[in-house]
Scaffold this motif. Structure first.
Motif, short mmCIF file in Angstrom:
data_model
loop_
_atom_site.label_atom_id
_atom_site.label_comp_id
_atom_site.label_asym_id
_atom_site.label_seq_id
_atom_site.Cartn_x
_atom_site.Cartn_y
_atom_site.Cartn_z
N PRO A 7 0.83 -1.20 0.00
CA PRO A 7 0.00 0.00 0.00
C PRO A 7 0.86 1.25 0.00
O PRO A 7 2.05 1.20 0.32
N MET A 8 0.29 2.39 -0.36
CA MET A 8 1.05 3.63 -0.42
C MET A 8 1.33 4.17 0.97
O MET A 8 0.52 4.04 1.88
N ASP A 9 2.50 4.81 1.11
CA ASP A 9 2.89 5.40 2.38
C ASP A 9 3.58 6.72 2.09
O ASP A 9 4.81 6.82 2.11
N PHE A 10 2.80 7.75 1.78
CA PHE A 10 3.35 9.05 1.45
C PHE A 10 2.85 10.10 2.43
O PHE A 10 1.77 9.99 3.00
N SER A 11 3.65 11.15 2.57
CA SER A 11 3.27 12.25 3.44
C SER A 11 2.03 12.94 2.89
O SER A 11 1.86 13.09 1.68
N GLU A 12 1.17 13.34 3.81
CA GLU A 12 -0.06 14.04 3.38
C GLU A 12 0.25 15.40 2.77
O GLU A 12 -0.60 16.00 2.11
N THR A 13 1.48 15.90 2.99
CA THR A 13 1.84 17.20 2.42
C THR A 13 2.35 17.10 0.99
O THR A 13 2.47 18.10 0.30
N ASP A 14 2.67 15.89 0.54
CA ASP A 14 3.14 15.71 -0.84
C ASP A 14 1.98 15.86 -1.82
O ASP A 14 0.85 15.47 -1.53
N LEU A 15 2.29 16.42 -2.99
CA LEU A 15 1.35 16.43 -4.10
C LEU A 15 1.49 15.09 -4.80
O LEU A 15 2.54 14.78 -5.37
N LEU A 16 0.45 14.27 -4.75
CA LEU A 16 0.52 12.93 -5.31
C LEU A 16 -0.11 12.90 -6.71
O LEU A 16 -1.30 13.18 -6.87
N ILE A 17 0.71 12.57 -7.71
CA ILE A 17 0.25 12.43 -9.09
C ILE A 17 0.27 10.94 -9.43
O ILE A 17 1.28 10.27 -9.23
N ALA A 18 -0.85 10.43 -9.91
CA ALA A 18 -0.93 9.00 -10.23
C ALA A 18 -1.21 8.81 -11.72
O ALA A 18 -2.10 9.46 -12.28
N ASN A 19 -0.43 7.94 -12.34
CA ASN A 19 -0.64 7.58 -13.74
C ASN A 19 -1.31 6.22 -13.81
O ASN A 19 -0.84 5.26 -13.20
N VAL A 20 -2.40 6.13 -14.56
CA VAL A 20 -3.08 4.85 -14.75
C VAL A 20 -2.80 4.40 -16.19
O VAL A 20 -3.07 5.14 -17.14
N VAL A 21 -2.26 3.18 -16.33
CA VAL A 21 -1.86 2.71 -17.66
C VAL A 21 -2.39 1.30 -17.91
O VAL A 21 -2.67 0.55 -16.98
N ALA A 22 -2.50 0.95 -19.18
CA ALA A 22 -2.88 -0.40 -19.57
C ALA A 22 -1.71 -1.15 -20.17
O ALA A 22 -1.83 -2.33 -20.51
N MET A 23 -0.56 -0.49 -20.32
CA MET A 23 0.62 -1.11 -20.93
C MET A 23 1.06 -2.32 -20.12
O MET A 23 1.16 -2.25 -18.91
#
Length: 223
Positions: A7-23
């Motif tokens: 599971p993800m474990d990132f700081s709540e202050t980070d701007l999280l960009i997620a890429n969704v791919v089918a490759m």
């Protein structure tokens, strides 16, 4: 970061960009210059974290819910509609990337002729209209720009050139860089390249792409 089992474990202050791919492979050209290199560049910015998640990942819904910005890379799966609607309710932006003229279906667009199916094409059109913004390359702005008021052109770039070739006025180099989906385009220019290379020994054709594609299309070129 590629989401697999943990599971993800990132700081709540980070701007999280997620890429969704089918490759299905990270070794194909489209993944390298559409996903990997842009993600690495964005991830170098202070306070920004970037993850890539497959459409098949069990963590897709979790990633989509937590991401501050979600990028859909030329996708048309039914599962994405509730994802986009949930993000709208949460006032989180979704961006749709158009990297091919998917409405003009051919063997090089999508996986195994995916966009030859009118349902998949229709879903893609709906998703790009539902998205808060669209990002395209080159001439695709003319094809799809009217479908989303927030459409931005990302020009093709090379992150770095692996070597420098000494320029010589006695030599002319013609270069090509592209993916296997451009095979039929290459067939159109092969006769011209063949004529040039045969007539002018100082002309060299430099190719960056799929090896089997090169052997198939350019087998008649001088060594």
């Amino acid at each position: 970061v590629s989401i697999t089992q943990a599971p993800m474990d990132f700081s709540e202050t980070d701007l999280l960009i997620a890429n969704v791919v089918a490759m299905r492979s990270t070794q194909v050209g489209d993944y390298v210059y559409r996903v990997s290199q842009p993600s690495l560049a964005l991830g170098r910015m202070p306070g920004v974290k970037v993850v890539t998640v497959s459409m098949l990942s069990p963590h897709l819904r979790e990633v989509a819910a937590r991401a501050d910005v979600l990028v859909l890379h030329l996708l048309s799966e039914d599962d994405l509609f509730p994802v986009v609607y949930d993000r709208r309710l949460a006032r989180k932006p979704t961006v749709y990337e158009i990297s091919d003229h998917f409405a003009a279906s051919h063997a090089g667009v999508g996986i195994q002729g995916w966009f030859a199916d009118p349902v998949n094409r229709s879903n893609a059109f709906q998703l790009l209209r539902l998205a808060d913004a669209t990002q395209v390359t080159g001439g695709l702005l003319e094809r799809f720009g009217a479908l989303n008021a927030r459409t931005t052109v990302f020009e093709n770039q090379l992150e770095r050139v692996s070597c420098k070739l000494e320029r010589s006025r006695a030599q002319v180099r013609i270069g090509w860089a592209g993916s296997a989906g451009h095979t039929e385009d290459l067939r159109q220019i092969e006769p011209v390249l063949l004529a040039l290379c045969n007539r002018f020994p100082q002309v060299t054709f430099c190719f960056m792409g799929n090896e089997r594609q090169f052997d198939d299309v350019f087998s008649r070129l001088p060594a």
